[in-house]
Design a protein around this motif. Structure first.
Motif, PDB file in Angstrom:
ATOM      1  N   UNK A 180      10.477  -0.659   5.170  1.00 47.46           N
ATOM      2  CA  UNK A 180      11.595  -1.583   5.396  1.00 47.46           C
ATOM      3  C   UNK A 180      11.429  -2.865   4.587  1.00 47.46           C
ATOM      4  N   UNK A 181      10.190  -3.232   4.315  1.00 48.35           N
ATOM      5  CA  UNK A 181       9.909  -4.437   3.522  1.00 48.35           C
ATOM      6  C   UNK A 181       9.830  -4.117   2.022  1.00 48.35           C
ATOM      7  N   UNK A 182      10.251  -2.905   1.646  1.00 51.98           N
ATOM      8  CA  UNK A 182      10.279  -2.472   0.244  1.00 51.98           C
ATOM      9  C   UNK A 182       8.900  -2.467  -0.416  1.00 51.98           C
ATOM     10  N   UNK A 183       7.892  -2.130   0.379  1.00 48.90           N
ATOM     11  CA  UNK A 183       6.542  -1.977  -0.142  1.00 48.90           C
ATOM     12  C   UNK A 183       6.236  -0.481  -0.184  1.00 48.90           C
ATOM     13  N   UNK A 184       6.009   0.082  -1.375  1.00 51.74           N
ATOM     14  CA  UNK A 184       5.711   1.517  -1.450  1.00 51.74           C
ATOM     15  C   UNK A 184       4.394   1.827  -0.744  1.00 51.74           C
ATOM     16  N   UNK A 185       4.365   2.963  -0.039  1.00 51.23           N
ATOM     17  CA  UNK A 185       3.209   3.323   0.787  1.00 51.23           C
ATOM     18  C   UNK A 185       2.514   4.563   0.238  1.00 51.23           C
ATOM     19  N   UNK A 186       1.197   4.439   0.053  1.00 49.10           N
ATOM     20  CA  UNK A 186       0.354   5.587  -0.227  1.00 49.10           C
ATOM     21  C   UNK A 186      -0.458   5.861   1.032  1.00 49.10           C
ATOM     22  N   UNK A 187      -0.267   7.033   1.618  1.00 52.18           N
ATOM     23  CA  UNK A 187      -1.084   7.410   2.769  1.00 52.18           C
ATOM     24  C   UNK A 187      -2.374   8.026   2.246  1.00 52.18           C
ATOM     25  N   UNK A 188      -3.490   7.431   2.634  1.00 56.29           N
ATOM     26  CA  UNK A 188      -4.800   7.907   2.191  1.00 56.29           C
ATOM     27  C   UNK A 188      -5.488   8.598   3.362  1.00 56.29           C
ATOM     28  N   UNK A 189      -5.638   9.906   3.271  1.00 57.05           N
ATOM     29  CA  UNK A 189      -6.358  10.656   4.303  1.00 57.05           C
ATOM     30  C   UNK A 189      -7.840  10.561   3.952  1.00 57.05           C
ATOM     31  N   UNK A 190      -8.570   9.782   4.727  1.00 55.08           N
ATOM     32  CA  UNK A 190      -9.951   9.453   4.375  1.00 55.08           C
ATOM     33  C   UNK A 190     -10.960  10.441   4.956  1.00 55.08           C
ATOM     34  N   UNK A 218       8.769 -14.389  -0.091  1.00 51.62           N
ATOM     35  CA  UNK A 218       9.650 -15.544  -0.303  1.00 51.62           C
ATOM     36  C   UNK A 218       9.213 -16.406  -1.478  1.00 51.62           C
ATOM     37  N   UNK A 219       8.001 -16.183  -1.955  1.00 51.94           N
ATOM     38  CA  UNK A 219       7.478 -16.985  -3.056  1.00 51.94           C
ATOM     39  C   UNK A 219       8.199 -16.644  -4.360  1.00 51.94           C
ATOM     40  N   UNK A 220       8.413 -17.664  -5.197  1.00 48.51           N
ATOM     41  CA  UNK A 220       9.003 -17.438  -6.518  1.00 48.51           C
ATOM     42  C   UNK A 220       7.962 -16.873  -7.487  1.00 48.51           C
ATOM     43  N   UNK A 221       6.704 -16.934  -7.100  1.00 46.05           N
ATOM     44  CA  UNK A 221       5.617 -16.420  -7.928  1.00 46.05           C
ATOM     45  C   UNK A 221       5.372 -14.955  -7.576  1.00 46.05           C
ATOM     46  N   UNK A 222       5.686 -14.067  -8.524  1.00 49.76           N
ATOM     47  CA  UNK A 222       5.529 -12.637  -8.243  1.00 49.76           C
ATOM     48  C   UNK A 222       4.072 -12.242  -8.020  1.00 49.76           C
ATOM     49  N   UNK A 223       3.149 -13.101  -8.442  1.00 48.95           N
ATOM     50  CA  UNK A 223       1.731 -12.820  -8.196  1.00 48.95           C
ATOM     51  C   UNK A 223       1.366 -12.959  -6.721  1.00 48.95           C
ATOM     52  N   UNK A 224       2.287 -13.474  -5.920  1.00 48.97           N
ATOM     53  CA  UNK A 224       2.067 -13.579  -4.480  1.00 48.97           C
ATOM     54  C   UNK A 224       2.632 -12.382  -3.721  1.00 48.97           C
ATOM     55  N   UNK A 225       3.484 -11.610  -4.359  1.00 46.42           N
ATOM     56  CA  UNK A 225       4.147 -10.510  -3.668  1.00 46.42           C
ATOM     57  C   UNK A 225       3.163  -9.371  -3.353  1.00 46.42           C
ATOM     58  N   UNK A 226       3.508  -8.560  -2.352  1.00 44.28           N
ATOM     59  CA  UNK A 226       2.728  -7.360  -2.038  1.00 44.28           C
ATOM     60  C   UNK A 226       3.281  -6.226  -2.900  1.00 44.28           C
ATOM     61  N   UNK A 227       2.413  -5.558  -3.643  1.00 46.03           N
ATOM     62  CA  UNK A 227       2.889  -4.568  -4.603  1.00 46.03           C
ATOM     63  C   UNK A 227       2.776  -3.130  -4.121  1.00 46.03           C
TER      64      UNK A 227
END
Length: 363
Positions: free
Chosen positions: A132-142, A97-106
């Protein structure tokens, strides 16, 4: 002729343009998140007590002068999933919701331990939540040793994941004595590359800064981003000199070149602060940067541009201004690359690097 304030403005511009990147890392307790963070990113970010609690089950890991914030789930246990998911939803929504893109989850890293050989329902639900929140997901098999088809199983179970990467962050020794086998680290470069592809162009400089330089993929990204900064600065210098600049006024190119040096330094991993950038500039260009250093700078760079020596007594045209700026940027990238190769994973010694650059351009 430029003024001290124009140099200050160039430094401030580099700082503002560096940006920040935010990554969510989620996974069950013991999956190896802290090891992964410290392996991929510079500065041993994930140290005990380094995070700032945000909710009961999440914390933010960050450090002054570092462009990345890690939003870490302290654990992803099935019994706590509903609470964790609700807390993460609030964190994501507030930042989005922040107008500052530096706050968004990338981007999000969803970590799954290979030894478990199964994808938990909580992990399925969390992947769905991020998507659903439009956050791209990388699955890391550790802690990967032998895939045996597990990554394909993960792909089938988590089809919305943007990438699936098997990683062994640290070398591991198996067996004893003469039967001992050493498994080398693997997959870190692939993880770095996969994440870079999912980030906006505006976040590439911040991402390059955050990466640990001991990884080949990290260095490739740093060099590519730095070369982009040189191209942009060279074009700006050429535009300034579209009407030929009298050599005595060549100092006008300095703010452009100062901004370029600062942006390249940030890209390679220097501390993001006014003090650090000012030290870089004064160490490279000299304390007289506010007076006649532009003329001195150009004199040194003329030796690096074939056929440009004749402009010393006349005027600097657009092509020459662009070439001079490109020569400075290329020399700086070369110096930084050499330092990193000789000191893998170490923090940049900007004073030493600046001294070497001064030698290269004969200031």
């Amino acid at each position: 002729m430029h003024t001290p304030s124009s140099i200050d403005e160039a430094i401030e511009g580099a700082l503002k343009g560096s940006g920040k990147i935010n990554i969510i890392i989620a996974g069950k307790t013991g999956v190896g998140k802290s090891t992964l963070i410290n392996t991929v990113f510079r500065g041993e970010l994930a140290q005990t007590g380094s995070g700032r609690p945000v909710t009961q089950h999440t914390e933010e890991i960050s450090r002054q002068g570092h462009p990345i914030t890690i939003i870490d789930t302290k654990g992803l246990e099935l019994k706590d999933y509903d609470t964790i998911a609700a807390e993460l939803t609030d964190v994501i929504d507030t930042r989005s919701a922040s107008h500052d893109e530096n706050q968004h989850i990338h981007v999000a890293w969803l970590c799954i331990h290979e030894d478990g050989r199964r994808v938990e329902e909580a992990e399925v639900e969390l992947c769905r939540l991020f998507t659903e929140k439009n956050i791209p997901v990388v699955v890391v098999i550790t802690k990967s040793r032998s895939d045996d088809g597990f990554s394909e199983q993960v792909k089938q179970t988590l089809p919305s994941a943007a990438a699936i990467v098997s990683v062994r962050a640290l070398a591991e020794e198996l067996g004893e004595d003469e039967d001992r086998v050493t498994l080398k680290p693997k997959g870190v470069d692939k993880l770095i590359e996969a994440t870079a592809k999912l980030l906006p162009d505006a976040k590439q400089r911040a991402y390059a800064n955050a990466l640990n330089s001991r990884h080949a993929a990290a260095m490739k990204l740093k060099v590519e981003q730095a070369e982009t900064e040189v191209v942009v600065a060279a074009a700006a210098a050429g535009a300034l000199a579209a009407v030929p600049i009298p050599f005595s006024d060549a100092v006008g190119l300095v703010p452009i070149q100062v901004g370029m040096l600062a942006k390249i330094g940030i890209t390679f991993g220097m501390e993001i602060s006014t003090t650090a950038l000012t030290t870089l500039v004064t160490s490279t260009l000299g304390a007289g940067a506010a007076t006649l250093i532009g003329r001195t700078l150009v004199t040194g760079l003329l030796k690096m541009v074939p056929g440009a020596g004749s402009v010393a007594g006349g005027a600097i045209a657009a092509a020459t201004a662009s070439a001079l700026t490109k020569a400075l940027g290329s020399a700086y990238i070369s110096v930084l690359t050499r330092f990193v190769k000789e000191n893998p994973g170490k923090e940049l010694d900007m004073t030493l690097i600046a001294m070497e650059l001064r030698k290269r351009i004969s200031l």
